[in-house]
Design a protein around this motif. Structure first.
Motif, short mmCIF file in Angstrom:
data_model
loop_
_atom_site.label_atom_id
_atom_site.label_comp_id
_atom_site.label_asym_id
_atom_site.label_seq_id
_atom_site.Cartn_x
_atom_site.Cartn_y
_atom_site.Cartn_z
N ILE A 72 0.81 -1.22 0.00
CA ILE A 72 0.00 0.00 0.00
C ILE A 72 0.85 1.27 0.00
CG2 ILE A 72 -1.73 1.32 1.30
CD1 ILE A 72 -3.01 -1.41 1.97
N PRO A 73 1.90 1.40 0.86
CA PRO A 73 2.71 2.63 0.80
C PRO A 73 3.42 2.81 -0.55
CG PRO A 73 3.17 1.43 2.82
CD PRO A 73 2.32 0.55 1.96
N VAL B 80 9.00 10.16 -3.42
CA VAL B 80 8.00 10.14 -2.36
C VAL B 80 8.49 9.18 -1.28
CG1 VAL B 80 5.62 9.47 -1.76
CG2 VAL B 80 6.07 10.64 -3.91
N GLN B 81 8.39 9.59 -0.03
CA GLN B 81 8.79 8.72 1.07
C GLN B 81 7.73 7.64 1.25
OE1 GLN B 81 9.67 10.70 4.77
NE2 GLN B 81 10.77 8.93 5.54
N ILE B 82 8.19 6.38 1.34
CA ILE B 82 7.26 5.27 1.50
C ILE B 82 7.40 4.59 2.85
CG2 ILE B 82 6.95 4.83 -0.95
CD1 ILE B 82 9.00 2.54 -0.68
N ASP B 83 8.50 4.87 3.57
CA ASP B 83 8.69 4.28 4.90
C ASP B 83 9.57 5.20 5.71
OD1 ASP B 83 8.95 2.70 7.14
OD2 ASP B 83 9.99 1.06 6.14
N GLU C 115 10.39 4.82 8.91
CA GLU C 115 11.24 4.08 9.84
C GLU C 115 12.58 3.71 9.20
OE1 GLU C 115 10.90 -0.15 12.00
OE2 GLU C 115 9.22 1.21 12.36
N SER C 116 12.53 3.20 7.97
CA SER C 116 13.78 2.82 7.30
C SER C 116 14.26 3.91 6.35
CB SER C 116 13.58 1.52 6.52
OG SER C 116 12.65 1.72 5.46
N GLU C 117 13.59 5.05 6.35
CA GLU C 117 13.90 6.18 5.49
C GLU C 117 14.05 5.73 4.03
OE1 GLU C 117 16.37 10.36 5.64
OE2 GLU C 117 16.81 8.83 7.14
N SER C 118 12.96 5.17 3.50
CA SER C 118 12.91 4.68 2.12
C SER C 118 12.03 5.57 1.27
CB SER C 118 12.37 3.25 2.08
OG SER C 118 13.24 2.37 2.73
N TYR C 119 12.43 5.74 0.01
CA TYR C 119 11.74 6.59 -0.94
C TYR C 119 11.58 5.85 -2.25
CZ TYR C 119 13.28 10.17 2.36
OH TYR C 119 13.50 10.90 3.49
#
Length: 129
Positions: free
Chosen positions: A37-38, A54-57, A59-63
């Motif tokens: 979903i993210p 776009v940032q998708i997480d 916590e783990s700083e994922s884009y």
């Protein structure tokens, strides 16, 4: 009224079967990052927005970002993003990008999500000696 209810039921069932079939066929791609979903939300934001990533997480700083070259460089967006945070690009090690800021170094891991999008994740910075 019965015909309308029957038509809605058949339409809903057909739509459910089609979406389910597509989801099953692409389940490996959809779920490669866990909860899709993210990622799907990020792709929609990229399609209809004007952001390059776009940032998708958090916590783990994922884009997520499009996999299209800018100025001939597929990682231009990541390098610009890190540059805005004060990090200087050092080198590329496979699909990882290494940046420095003072005595600190950090690695940005990039991985393909689809042929049109890739995900980049920033690791915690490590002080170099």
């Amino acid at each position: 009224m019965r015909k309308l209810l029957r038509w809605f039921s058949i339409t809903f069932l057909a739509l459910f079967i089609i979406v389910g079939s597509i989801g099953f066929a692409f389940k490996d791609t959809l779920f490669q990052e866990g909860n899709p979903i993210p990622v799907i939300s990020g792709i929609v934001q990229l399609k209809f927005g004007d952001k390059p990533y776009v940032q998708i997480d958090s916590e783990s700083e994922s884009y997520i970002t499009p996999h299209t070259p800018v100025e001939g460089d597929y990682y231009y967006i990541v390098k610009t993003f890190m540059g805005e945070k004060g990090w200087a690009f050092l080198e590329q090690d496979g699909t990882d990008l290494i940046f420095s800021k003072g005595n600190d170094q950090t690695t940005v891991e990039t991985r393909m999500y689809t042929s049109d999008y890739y995900i980049f994740s920033i690791s915690q910075s490590n002080a170099t000696t």
